[in-house]
Design a protein around this motif. Sequence first.
Motif, PDB file in Angstrom:
ATOM      1  N   ASP A 158       5.191 -10.394   0.978  1.00 29.93           N
ATOM      2  CA  ASP A 158       6.731 -10.604   0.178  1.00 29.93           C
ATOM      3  C   ASP A 158       6.622 -10.577  -1.358  1.00 29.93           C
ATOM      4  N   ARG A 211      11.193  -0.492  -5.319  1.00 32.45           N
ATOM      5  CA  ARG A 211      10.970   0.117  -4.175  1.00 32.45           C
ATOM      6  C   ARG A 211      10.358   1.584  -4.508  1.00 32.45           C
ATOM      7  N   ARG A 240       9.473 -10.318  -3.257  1.00 33.89           N
ATOM      8  CA  ARG A 240      10.938 -10.533  -3.830  1.00 33.89           C
ATOM      9  C   ARG A 240      10.764 -11.672  -4.895  1.00 33.89           C
ATOM     10  N   GLY A 241      11.622 -11.237  -6.032  1.00 29.73           N
ATOM     11  CA  GLY A 241      11.621 -12.394  -6.955  1.00 29.73           C
ATOM     12  C   GLY A 241      10.208 -12.146  -8.198  1.00 29.73           C
ATOM     13  N   GLY A 295      14.866  -2.564   2.737  1.00 31.74           N
ATOM     14  CA  GLY A 295      14.405  -3.518   1.920  1.00 31.74           C
ATOM     15  C   GLY A 295      12.879  -4.067   2.456  1.00 31.74           C
ATOM     16  N   HIS A 334      10.054  -5.588  -0.328  1.00 34.44           N
ATOM     17  CA  HIS A 334      10.477  -5.789  -1.555  1.00 34.44           C
ATOM     18  C   HIS A 334      11.798  -6.056  -1.976  1.00 34.44           C
ATOM     19  N   GLY A 335      12.546  -6.078  -0.865  1.00 36.78           N
ATOM     20  CA  GLY A 335      13.998  -6.272  -1.260  1.00 36.78           C
ATOM     21  C   GLY A 335      14.595  -5.136  -1.601  1.00 36.78           C
ATOM     22  N   LYS A 336      16.212  -5.010  -1.825  1.00 35.36           N
ATOM     23  CA  LYS A 336      16.803  -3.846  -1.738  1.00 35.36           C
ATOM     24  C   LYS A 336      17.180  -3.882  -3.721  1.00 35.36           C
ATOM     25  N   GLY A 337      17.727  -4.781  -4.092  1.00 36.55           N
ATOM     26  CA  GLY A 337      17.919  -4.923  -5.452  1.00 36.55           C
ATOM     27  C   GLY A 337      18.236  -3.795  -6.265  1.00 36.55           C
TER      28      GLY A 337
END
Length: 786
Positions: A712, A752, A714-715, A779, A744-747
Amino acid sequence: MNQKSLSVLEYDKIKQKVLNYAVTEMGKRQAEHLTPQSDFETVERQLLETKDGVDVLRLKGGLPLPKLVLITKHLKRLEIGATLNGVELAQISQVLRATNEIHCFLAALADEKVEFHYLYELDQQLATLPKLTKRLRLCLENDGYVTDDASSLLRSLRRQITNTEATIRNRLVALTRGSQAKYLSGANVTIRNERYVIPVKAEHKGKFGGIVHDQSSSGQTYFIEPREIVELNNRLKQEQVAEKEEILRILRELSGEVAPYTAELANNAELLGEFDFINAKAKYAKEIKATQPLLSKENDIYLRQVWHPLLQMDKAVKNDIVLGKDYQAMVITGPNTGGKTITLKTLGLVQMMGQSGLFIPAFEESRIGIFKEIFADIGDEQSIEQSLSTFSSHMTNIVKILKQVDQDSLVLFDELGAGTDPQEGAALAIAILDAIGAKGAYVLATTHYPELKTYGFERAQTINASMEFNEETLRPTYRLLIGIPGQSNAFNISERLGLDEVVVAAARGLVTQDSQELNEMIADLVAKRRQAEEEAISLKKDLAEAQSLHHDLSVAYERFTNEREQLKEQAKQQANEIVAKAKQEADEIIKNLRQMQQQTSATVKENELIDAKAQLNSLEQQQTLKKNKVLRRAKRQQAFKPNDDVMVTSYGQHGVLLQKVSDHAWEVQLGILKMKIDESELEKIKVEPKKAKRAGTVLRSASQSHVSPRLDLRGKRYEEALTEVDRYIDAAILAGYPSVTIVHGKGTGALREGITKYLNSNRAVKRFNFAAPNNGGDGATVVYFR
């Protein structure tokens, strides 16, 4: 030795304590057969073997023996042409390795000039069989598992099995994490009937086709082998069958190689059991702080400060027991609970221990005899079923003893003649002691009868003894007083307890004058003995102080000698420095002289110059280095021997020494290669055996590999995230994962894109795609490895 005496004296408890220290099945069997011997040479040899074991225990902590099982049945099966399984061959291999280890261990002690009575003799009877040992060690692990090194075909088959299993798991994992995951009860790949299956919900059991192998207890889950891996499972099964056939062939071949050496292996196992038994006897001796007894062919017993072996040394009262030289019979009198019975048992049991080759719980320089039989009539054995009273049971036992006793017997009587009329009992006791004395046997008897006090004074080869009683505390001290009969303390004890003086005086008047005089004589003897003991204690204290002073003086003298040698070495070094400086100055002068000779007509002869310089050189003092025992010992420990594990420093690889090919070179096994390596490139190491990776094991879990199948990010910042991805991919590959998920999330999409570029450039990545919608969608990225 008769079983009744062994039982009465609790000899089996001693055997059990020795047995508890044995680590091999062969050693335990020898401990179980432990029994007192009556042959002088046999007892002497067994005691010296125990002495060898005690010396090894003191110097090296004992003989290095692992747990070994009996291989007798294995060898018998080999003799009739049977094939042993992996476990049985591994047990034979362990015996061979233990043989080699004991041989090397004793060889090292021989190099250190350690002397033994019989250990080296036993070692010479061992057959090490290095080629067979190496072959079994290469092919088998301790648990019987056949290693990949056993044959190239087996290694190839296991590699195929591993590859097939990996293919099956990859396909099943794809099913559990793809779009069809919703039809499953869970994402776990499992095995049923030795075939890989997946758990499918009952309502979707026809979705994947294939074969149903099992059903959950609730009926909600079916374990199905999907149609697309049926052929792979079939191939895996064929490869596993081929592996089993190759293993069976290898075991058959190994059994054939071991079969010619069954006699040597049986002898090795027996000798290892004897080494283990010697080790066990030594450890038991250390536990009870026992010492080696001297042996007397004349049965001259002298036990210095002996105590019962089943009592703790620091709590037990120690006594001197003497029998056989000046007297063959001892009559011990004294009150009940004074320690008479425990004294009898101590003598009998310690004598049995010594005749069994065991060290005894007594001070050094103690001496035992060699008896063919030890008879013991101790305890109350009355029997209601046989209508035997206490007196009858004793007399029945005594009758049997009198029929068997001879001059090589030791007889122990507890409360001789008790259980009947005192006058008749005393007469019987005297007659029995006379009968045993006539046969020349040795006897120790306890009694309450005062008539036997007189017997001890009147009969030749007989002495009185008693257990000391403290009149002030009204308690026994459990100390044996040889030469002093037991004193009646009834009147004194009664007075101290508060009985009326008139009553005590009346009782004294009823006792004959002879009895009173005898008690007074005994009291006087006891007083004189105490005085002699006090003087002995004082002299012992003075001796201890003198010994301590002598020790201090010896230490001071040694320190003085060492300091003197150091000062001499320092003086020599200083002298050498002075001489060196003088030589330098002299060289300068000689140089100037030669220049003068060349420039002028002065005649300075060359030989005179050389002689002058030689005289200056002779002034230099030679420094001597003391012999460094520590370095010599370390060098001996580093000595190489065949089958040693070593580190080849030039290659950074572990290897095993095969044979010495020259003065400074060895043939070394490095994996499948054999190389000639110089000793300067070898370092001796100790390697613990490692478990080979078994074929057929399921992929390691995250808890075993300590790497999660999901990362993970993210952040996290862009650079930090990419660095972590790089480390994580390497760790996942090492952990053996077929695929992992990176969240990695979308952001904004920058992270990505960065991860996508990295994965495209990594050669270990086979392919990657976004996760399923129910698992993160775009994501998260699922990465598959090659």
